[in-house]
Design an enzyme around this catalytic site. Sequence first.
Site, PDB file in Angstrom:
ATOM      1  N   ARG A  28       8.762 -10.322  38.062  1.00 17.13           N
ATOM      2  CA  ARG A  28       8.259  -8.968  38.170  1.00 17.13           C
ATOM      3  C   ARG A  28       8.132  -9.137  36.210  1.00 17.13           C
ATOM      4  O   ARG A  28       9.170  -9.364  35.520  1.00 17.13           O
ATOM      5  CB  ARG A  28       9.331  -7.814  38.131  1.00 17.13           C
ATOM      6  CG  ARG A  28       8.985  -7.625  40.020  1.00 17.13           C
ATOM      7  CD  ARG A  28       8.961  -7.213  40.461  1.00 17.13           C
ATOM      8  NE  ARG A  28       8.538  -6.775  41.714  1.00 17.13           N
ATOM      9  CZ  ARG A  28       9.427  -6.148  43.009  1.00 17.13           C
ATOM     10  NH1 ARG A  28       9.856  -4.905  42.403  1.00 17.13           N
ATOM     11  NH2 ARG A  28       8.869  -6.287  44.781  1.00 17.13           N
ATOM     12  N   GLU A  37      19.365   0.873  44.776  1.00 21.77           N
ATOM     13  CA  GLU A  37      18.759   0.060  46.160  1.00 21.77           C
ATOM     14  C   GLU A  37      18.861  -1.173  46.851  1.00 21.77           C
ATOM     15  O   GLU A  37      18.912  -2.282  45.570  1.00 21.77           O
ATOM     16  CB  GLU A  37      17.291   0.335  45.910  1.00 21.77           C
ATOM     17  CG  GLU A  37      15.741  -0.100  46.614  1.00 21.77           C
ATOM     18  CD  GLU A  37      14.535   0.062  45.994  1.00 21.77           C
ATOM     19  OE1 GLU A  37      14.287   1.006  44.804  1.00 21.77           O
ATOM     20  OE2 GLU A  37      14.080  -0.676  46.567  1.00 21.77           O
ATOM     21  N   ARG A  47      20.264  -8.637  44.895  1.00 22.36           N
ATOM     22  CA  ARG A  47      21.335  -7.802  44.915  1.00 22.36           C
ATOM     23  C   ARG A  47      22.462  -7.681  46.860  1.00 22.36           C
ATOM     24  O   ARG A  47      22.966  -7.113  46.136  1.00 22.36           O
ATOM     25  CB  ARG A  47      20.325  -6.185  45.012  1.00 22.36           C
ATOM     26  CG  ARG A  47      19.784  -6.145  43.932  1.00 22.36           C
ATOM     27  CD  ARG A  47      19.050  -4.853  43.834  1.00 22.36           C
ATOM     28  NE  ARG A  47      18.121  -4.456  42.422  1.00 22.36           N
ATOM     29  CZ  ARG A  47      17.141  -3.629  42.149  1.00 22.36           C
ATOM     30  NH1 ARG A  47      17.342  -2.814  43.731  1.00 22.36           N
ATOM     31  NH2 ARG A  47      16.767  -3.446  41.198  1.00 22.36           N
TER      32      ARG A  47
END
Length: 425
Positions: A264, A351, A392
């Site tokens: 990204r 998140e 994450r």
Amino acid sequence: MLDPKLLRSELNTIAQSLKVKGFELNCDEFLSLEAQRKELQLEAEAIQQERNAYAKSMGKLIGQAKANGEDIEPLKARGEALKKDSADADAALALVQGQLDALLQGIPNIPDSSVPEGQDEEDNIEVRRWGTPKSFDFEVKDHVDLGANLGGLDFDTAAKITGSRFAKMSGSIARLHRALTQFMLNIHIEEHGYEEVYVPYIVNADSLFGTGQLPKFEEDLFKLDDERNYYLIPTAEVPVTNIHRNDIVDSLPIKYVSHTPCFRSEAGSSGRDTRGMIRQHQFEKVEMVQFVHPSESTQAHEDLTAQAESLLQKLNLPYRTVVLCGGDLGFSAAKTFDIEVWLPSQDTYREISSCSNFTDFQARRMKARFRNAEGKTEFLHTLNGSGLAVGRTLIAVLENYQQADGSIAIPEVLQPLMGGLTQIS
RNA sequence: GGUGGGAUGGCAGAGCGGUUGAAUGCACCAGUCUUGAAAACUGGCAUAGGUUAAUAGCCUAUCUAGGGUUCGAAUCCCUAUCCCACCGCCA
């Protein structure tokens, strides 16, 4: 993409629903273009019909003319005139149809009726919470310091090799990262009924259109510098969902899980999460993708979210699940649950997974269908969710399992995948 | 990288400029026959868009995709993509 027929018949209702998403539908523009389209299309098809009929009769007409020794040029001239009329009518229609398509493609999916109103992530609503954040009797470090002390997480070298927002891992931390991937894949395959798929990490523009990244969100993507219009995948959702682009599938549901890197550009987030590996240009994700019957998608969405959550439970990582409000909901999604894991260093939930129901929005763009009970083709529903974002999850393990001496205890479920290792020090 | 050969309905496979949305076979669905099944026979069987109250009719488009030639293209020409074969190179 929304159903054009539905848009025609229930324009105002749809416009009202889209306001929850903060989208103002230009109804006047739509109605005007639609009226023009109708008129132009009827005209173009009428001319085409006449042209076809004339061309069909020409074989006979030419035969007769030749038998009578007549000139056939006048016969051709009429054909040519029809051809020109037809081309003019087609061009006029194409112009309006193009504008209508652009308008249609820019309209986001309609939010589910259960989606709460709200502007941004502040207005998301917590639906459940699992586990209790551990209290530490020492000063907690974040994953950057923990990783640096252990010598397995290195951002400077990654910056030298490439630039900012990349990470280099080594030794037991690199292995832990890989173990997490294996753990997630194994659970989805063995306990949740998914089929593992390996897919290309480079995709064409059609695939990105199918899932909704193009044409609106090109700036978020890394594009390859050649004439083929290829892009690096921003998520496995793109290649995996597009497996069934232009397909009429035999049976539903279809459940795929895939481990891929994701790329990204993070164009719109400069300055955000610059420290550590929360927000990277390259990260790994295990992604679940489902193709289901329209009547099943709401339940499938709940199931898929629960499946992602179960991984955090097995890892014993505290988390909470929120339902995104209208304003925070993505372009293609009708409803999204975010799963947020507890990060001690930030003293908050962050998140780690996003689970969405796209209803028939992607399926219509992709022409992904099934045969219903009447044997008619119908658009299926697509869903996906991270299960989980590997980088994450690594951060969460490092931070939640840190010890006073800076070592990391290895979660029990990962130990068999780490060669029996119980801690990293 | 080079040289050839391909791409037609769910599948196989004709057609190679004029009632071809497309022969034929297989598969599939319905019916006849049969105690039942099979076989045989009869009929049906693409997708999308438009119009419409209509999943009725009617119209338009679609033979990989996009251009072009022509009064008319599955059929001729160009380009792209993919597949196959052989040669070269290479992890």
